[in-house]
Design an enzyme around this catalytic site. Structure first.
Site, PDB file in Angstrom:
ATOM      1  N   HIS A 170      -8.687   7.519   6.273  1.00 27.40           N
ATOM      2  CA  HIS A 170      -8.165   6.272   5.377  1.00 27.40           C
ATOM      3  C   HIS A 170      -7.155   5.542   6.468  1.00 27.40           C
ATOM      4  CE1 HIS A 170      -6.621   3.994   2.044  1.00 27.40           C
ATOM      5  NE2 HIS A 170      -5.355   4.189   2.559  1.00 27.40           N
ATOM      6  N   ASP A 194      -6.837   4.314  -2.524  1.00 26.63           N
ATOM      7  CA  ASP A 194      -5.621   4.160  -2.375  1.00 26.63           C
ATOM      8  C   ASP A 194      -5.115   2.579  -2.886  1.00 26.63           C
ATOM      9  OD1 ASP A 194      -2.608   4.113  -1.759  1.00 26.63           O
ATOM     10  OD2 ASP A 194      -3.201   3.410   0.290  1.00 26.63           O
ATOM     11  N   HIS A 216      -5.033  -3.938   0.515  1.00 26.56           N
ATOM     12  CA  HIS A 216      -3.705  -3.212  -0.484  1.00 26.56           C
ATOM     13  C   HIS A 216      -2.610  -2.721  -0.040  1.00 26.56           C
ATOM     14  CE1 HIS A 216      -5.601   0.916   1.189  1.00 26.56           C
ATOM     15  NE2 HIS A 216      -4.401   0.966   1.099  1.00 26.56           N
ATOM     16  N   ASP A 228      -5.482   2.009   6.972  1.00 29.55           N
ATOM     17  CA  ASP A 228      -4.818   1.031   6.449  1.00 29.55           C
ATOM     18  C   ASP A 228      -4.940  -0.201   7.248  1.00 29.55           C
ATOM     19  OD1 ASP A 228      -3.697   1.914   3.782  1.00 29.55           O
ATOM     20  OD2 ASP A 228      -2.663   3.191   4.845  1.00 29.55           O
TER      21      ASP A 228
HETATM   22 ZN   LIG Z   1      -4.012   2.882   2.281  1.00 32.96          ZN
END
Ligand SMILES: [Zn+2]
Length: 1087
Positions: free
Chosen positions: A292, A404, A614, A294
């Site tokens: 994951h 997420d 996000h 970001d």
């Molecule tokens: Zn995230």
């Protein structure tokens, strides 16, 4: 092996002695369990336990490891070619490098000493407590490094074991996996002045038996610690571990093999390879590697680009060593960055995709927020995402992957289905801090009834470390066992961690070994894809439970408000893009010499989509990210301005403000009839009336005489008490608040007696931990009213009056508020408009504005994507109470049968309705991870719109109009507009169409031959795409009219695949019939 059949184990033995030869005691559980930890512990034990046998030799310093460095200037991140063109200076272990965010390139010359050359596994261990990337001498990125003991090893190729010198480069980034926060709290704003010590750069020969044994006892030890004490499997694990420790002899390599043999009693004989997964027994847990990343968060976009190449290189490398590894990775944007900046790695990824090991997933441009983006933005996340995946990897994604994010729009299942996806994976709801979400696997149903198959991994993480406990929790926390027991285990380190590690893969092999050898642990399997998992679920989809409507996230409610400027830019750029696409479509068809600016439009959309990541749009990133997004939005506005200037010219106008009403027109990008006041100058106004894209203007004076004398007045009733009145509304203002709002046509007072609307209130805003993210329920207990200063007259014009109030919020902050009322025009619902200028310098305070209204309902309405959602106005249950702060788009509305009040806004997303009190959230002031979030000046507009009837098209349209004011243009060369033809709108809904229908988007077909940029095959001819939705949740019929010459009309999905042909009537008209909350897309093929 099994423990359930004593008859097979306990056979009487002939030599069983009559007399007991010695006493034998029981294992004392706590002591024997603790002993397992000691076997591989550091500190005082590491010289005497398994760790002491981990390495067979280490070489550091010259001549084995020669280091030189080039420091990139000014926090730049140069390319490989640029970096290696510079001169490198000699350096050594023990030196420090910085400051935060700087880049340092190391030339590392390795010469493996004689005594290590014949070892089975030789690695470079590099640790500078920051992120790094290993490059070959000729500029190929090989593998990422994390630092701080994590992912510090790079395996030397066999060619390096020849006693000669070999060169590699290491690109060091001066940030940790989670950025540069000081101390141990990663969400604190970054320290700009961190330095990183190069702690280790050494050649190490690893003893593979010791390393394997380390994993063996780790996992069997977990079984001893975590299996229930009343299971034989737990007791067996404990005895096996102790037998291993007893068999270990320090310094004796053979004893390692003996120890591993003992371990086989518990994990079976096949854990040394992927063969362990071939037992043919039915698994229930499916492991899928993931990383994951970001797209920005505690670091800027620029660093993410490097996190991607570091992480994905890693995975390609790991796949070569672990054939069972399947890796799923989302976010087209990250693939695009890789393609542009690291073509070697992109090709490597492409190869793995072809082999079916690396799985592009998600279908979206980034893993975006789903509360705040408009409906069209959600559509574009998928349109741009799916087109990227299809054009680069040959197929689209089937699964929307969004582990997420901070809440889930009720329209997502519909949009997913329209974007070719029928599966959805997420996880974040397990963070709810009030109610536990009750399902693991279910059908999630949108406002329009569309459904997707949803799975939330029961291990409750998307960055599992593939622990024994993660596998165990995949069953023990599974909430849908009545329907299906299978689950996904999404493992791998996120962000700078580089995804799955060899340790994760080794641990899972042993977990599988345990399931097949002793049982009890849910059987994990590797080698399947996420699609394989969902294929299996799909077969039993009709027996899965359902969840209708939004998946409200009971946490991170502050993200509807934090970073106000960024949210303003999101709203504004969505509107600008809508205008650009609509007008460019008209221009490109009206004038064949006008080229539809597809590249600019793509670039602008990619900016908007990227900033909806996000952690970006929700406001949970560091300050650097918002400096970047400000720059991106500024560029977008500049591009859009240029395009609009060209289009206005093509349409035969100029952007100059007209001197008189006769010389001017208003540009209308909403495709319905409008009647609205526009300011021509300081004193003069005109009324624009019409339904075209270009609307003629009538001087206000003239309009007045032709209609029933619309008027507005301002009266100072007593000192500082004002009455603003038009033909529909009478507003009384004192001290900046509205003490009375009377609807003359309905003869109804809206403000309850003694209450004050437009009342500013401030709250203490100290959540439990996640400052930028959370506002906690107890903040409501700290409400303080802010008393306004004295109200003064501001404007007293023929067409508009207003009053102004300066209000001191605190010693640091203040707000100037203008409340205005315009003359009411025939057939148009009037609103009270408020425009505020807030100078905001608070710490952990939350500013809101309240509107008590005399309307009663147990549910309020909030605009969301392509429709609205209802949420409770009461706190009956903990589920109702959890929604104490909710998301809205352009309006929130409280209506009872026959009457209601809507609050419109131009840039806000946070709202609450408690009983009959409506409350718009304005500004927060968290100090982490951005120490300066929202400090400074903000211009915010909102309006109070009373209306007859319950929520209806008036609110929907006025909210659009409030956000899309008419723009004035002049006829070219000051001439009068060239006649009625120029006022036509080329696309419209006929007057008898249901007013709940909204034409939201008008654009050109993605692959039209004169538009296409060639990502996917071009299509012959020209086409126009229309997106129309039912905004109010009822069946909506209508007729689309157009002045374009249409040959054929098709209904399509949002990816513009043609689904069915639509029957055409006369003159290019065609009938539409939408189901409640349906989002429909039509493709008009032009002649
Ligand atoms: Zn995230």
């Amino acid at each position: 092996m099994g423990g359930g059949d004593p008859s097979s184990q306990v056979k009487p033995q002939a030599d069983y002695p009559v007399r007991a030869p010695k006493p034998v005691g029981q294992l004392i559980p706590r002591i024997y369990k603790d002993r397992i930890g000691q076997f591989s512990a550091g500190g005082q034990w590491q010289e005497h336990n398994l760790l002491a046998m981990m390495y067979e030799g280490v070489a550091s310093g010259e001549p084995h490891v020669q280091l030189s460095v080039w420091d990139a200037p000014n926090l730049s991140r140069p390319t490989f070619d640029e970096a290696v063109s510079h001169e490198f200076k000699k350096t050594s272990v023990g030196q420090s490098f910085g400051p935060s965010w700087s880049t340092h390139w190391f030339k590392v010359v390795l010469k493996v000493p004689e005594e290590l050359r014949n070892k089975r596994l030789v690695e470079l261990h590099w640790d500078a407590f920051n992120e790094g990337l290993v490059w070959t001498e000729d500029g190929k990125p090989l593998q990422g490094l994390t630092g701080g003991g994590e992912r510090v090893e790079w395996i030397l190729p066999d060619s390096f074991l020849d006693g000669k010198e070999h060169t590699i480069y290491i690109e060091m980034a001066c940030n940790k996996m989670f950025g540069n926060s000081p101390g141990g709290d990663s969400i604190q704003p970054p320290d700009p002045n961190r330095y990183f010590r190069l702690d280790r750069a050494e050649i190490v020969a690893v003893n593979p038996d010791a390393r394997q044994l380390y994993i063996d006892i780790w996992i069997i030890g977990d079984a001893a610690r975590e299996f229930p004490a009343d299971s034989w499997e737990q007791h067996k694990a404990l005895t096996v571990c102790n037998d291993i420790i007893n068999a270990f002899e320090l310094g004796n390599k053979e004893s390692l093999k003996t120890c591993r043999k003992i371990a086989e009693q518990y994990i079976g004989p096949n854990v040394n390879s992927a063969k362990v997964y071939d037992s043919g027994k039915d698994p229930v847990v499916f492991g899928i590697g993931h990383c994951h990343i970001d797209t920005c968060w505690l670091w800027p976009f620029a660093e993410t680009k490097r996190k991607v190449v570091r992480s994905w290189s890693n995975q390609c490398d790991l796949m070569d060593r672990y054939p069972e590894l399947n890796f799923a990775c989302s976010q087209a944007q990250q693939y695009k960055w890789l393609k542009e900046l690291y073509p070697y790695t992109f090709d490597r990824v492409k190869k793995k995709v072809k082999e079916g090991r690396f799985h592009p997933i998600g279908g979206s441009w980034v893993e975006h927020d789903t509360n705040l983006p408009s409906g069209e933005s959600l559509v574009r996340q998928f349109l741009y995402g799916q087109r990227f995946f299809e054009s680069n990897f040959g197929s689209r994604c089937q699964t929307f992957w969004l582990p997420d994010t901070f809440g889930y729009s009720a329209q997502l299942p519909q949009i997913c289905r329209l974007a070719g996806m029928n599966r959805f994976l997420t996880q974040k709801l397990s963070w709810n801090n009030i109610n536990k979400f009750p399902h693991t696997t279910f059908n999630w149903v949108a406002l329009d009834g569309s459904q997707v198959l949803c799975h939330m991994p029961p291990a409750e993480t998307y960055t599992a470390a593939a622990h024994f406990g993660d596998v165990k929790r995949s069953m023990s926390q599974h909430k849908s066992l009545d329907q299906d027991a299978t689950s996904l285990l999404v493992f791998g380190k996120g962000d700078g961690g580089g995804g799955p590690t060899w340790e994760h893969l080794e641990k899972l092999r042993r977990c599988r070994g345990i399931s097949d050898t002793v049982g009890l642990l849910p059987r994990v399997h590797m080698g399947n894809s996420v699609d394989d998992f969902f294929d299996n679920l799909e077969r039993k989809a009709d027996s899965l439970v359902t969840w209708y409507g939004e998946l409200y996230f009971e946490l991170h409610r502050g993200t509807y408000t934090t970073q106000a400027n960024n949210k303003y830019n999101n709203r504004k750029s969505e509107i600008v893009l809508r205008d650009v696409e609509l007008l460019a479509t008209i221009a490109s068809i009206k004038d064949k010499s006008y080229k539809y600016p597809k590249k600019d439009i793509d670039d602008m959309w990619e900016t908007v989509l990227l900033c909806q990541f996000h952690d970006c749009l929700p406001g949970s990133s560091i300050e650097m990210c918002y400096d970047d997004s400000d720059e991106l939005y500024a560029k977008l506005y500049k591009t859009a301005e240029g395009i609009l200037k060209d289009i206005v010219k093509v349409l035969g106008y100029s952007e100059a403000k007209p001197a008189t009403a006769e010389q001017g027109v208003a540009l209308n990008t909403l495709l319905w009839n409008r009647r609205q006041l526009v300011d021509l100058s300081e004193d003069e106004a005109a009324v624009a009336t019409g339904s075209g894209s270009v609307i003629p203007l009538l001087p206000f004076e003239l309009y007045k005489s032709e209609h029933d004398e619309p008027a507005v007045s301002l009266q100072e009733k007593s000192d500082g008490v004002f009455v603003l009145e038009n033909n529909q509304l009478k507003v009384e203002v004192e001290g900046g608040v509205i003490t009375s709002l009377f609807d003359k046509s309905e003869k109804r007072e809206i403000i309850p007696k003694g209450k004050k609307a437009n009342q500013y209130v401030i709250y203490d805003d100290k959540p439990l931990y996640w400052q930028a993210w959370d506002v906690e329920v107890y903040h409501l207990d700290t409400r303080k009213e802010i008393s306004g200063g004295k109200t003064k007259a501001h404007e007293k014009k023929e067409h508009r009056v207003s009053v102004v109030t300066s209000t001191k919020i605190s010693d640091l902050s203040s707000v100037e508020t203008i409340i205005s009322l315009s003359a009411a025009l025939d057939g148009e619902q009037s609103w009270v408009e408020v425009s505020s200028k807030v100078d905001w310098h608070e710490t952990m305070k939350f500013l809101k504005v309240e509107f008590p209204v005399d309307v009663r309902n147990t549910e309020a309405n909030y605009e969301s994507q392509f429709g609205y959602v209802k949420r409770p106005t009461h706190y009956n249950t903990s589920w109702d109470m959890a929604k104490f702060e909710v998301c809205c788009h352009k309006f929130a509305d409280l209506s009872e049968n026959g009457y209601g009040v809507s609050i419109l806004n131009d840039s806000k997303y946070g709202f609450a309705t408690v009983g009959n009190l409506m409350r718009l959230s304005l500004l927060r002031s968290p100090k982490a991870p951005d120490a300066h979030a929202d400090m400074g000046t903000h211009h915010i507009r909102w309006a109070i719109l009373p209306h007859s009837g319950s929520l209806g098209p008036t609110t929907v349209r006025k909210a659009y109009e409030f956000n899309n004011p008419l723009k004035l243009m002049s006829s070219l060369a000051g001439l009068a507009p060239s006649g009625p033809a120029s006022f036509d709108t080329p696309i419209y809904l006929t007057g008898d169409s249901n007013p709940s229908l909204v034409i939201d988007t008008v654009k050109r077909g993605e692959d039209d031959e004169d538009v296409s940029r060639g990502e996917l095959p071009k299509k012959e001819g020209r086409s126009v795409i229309l997106r129309i939705y039912d905004s109010l949740g009822g069946r909506a019929r209508g007729t689309v009219g157009t002045t374009f010459e249409v040959a054929k009309v098709s209904k399509t999905n949002v990816l513009e695949d043609e689904l069915e042909e639509v029957e055409m009537g006369d003159g290019g008209r065609f009938a539409i019939d939408l189901k409640p909350f349906e989002v429909a897309t039509y493709k008009l093929h032009l002649k």
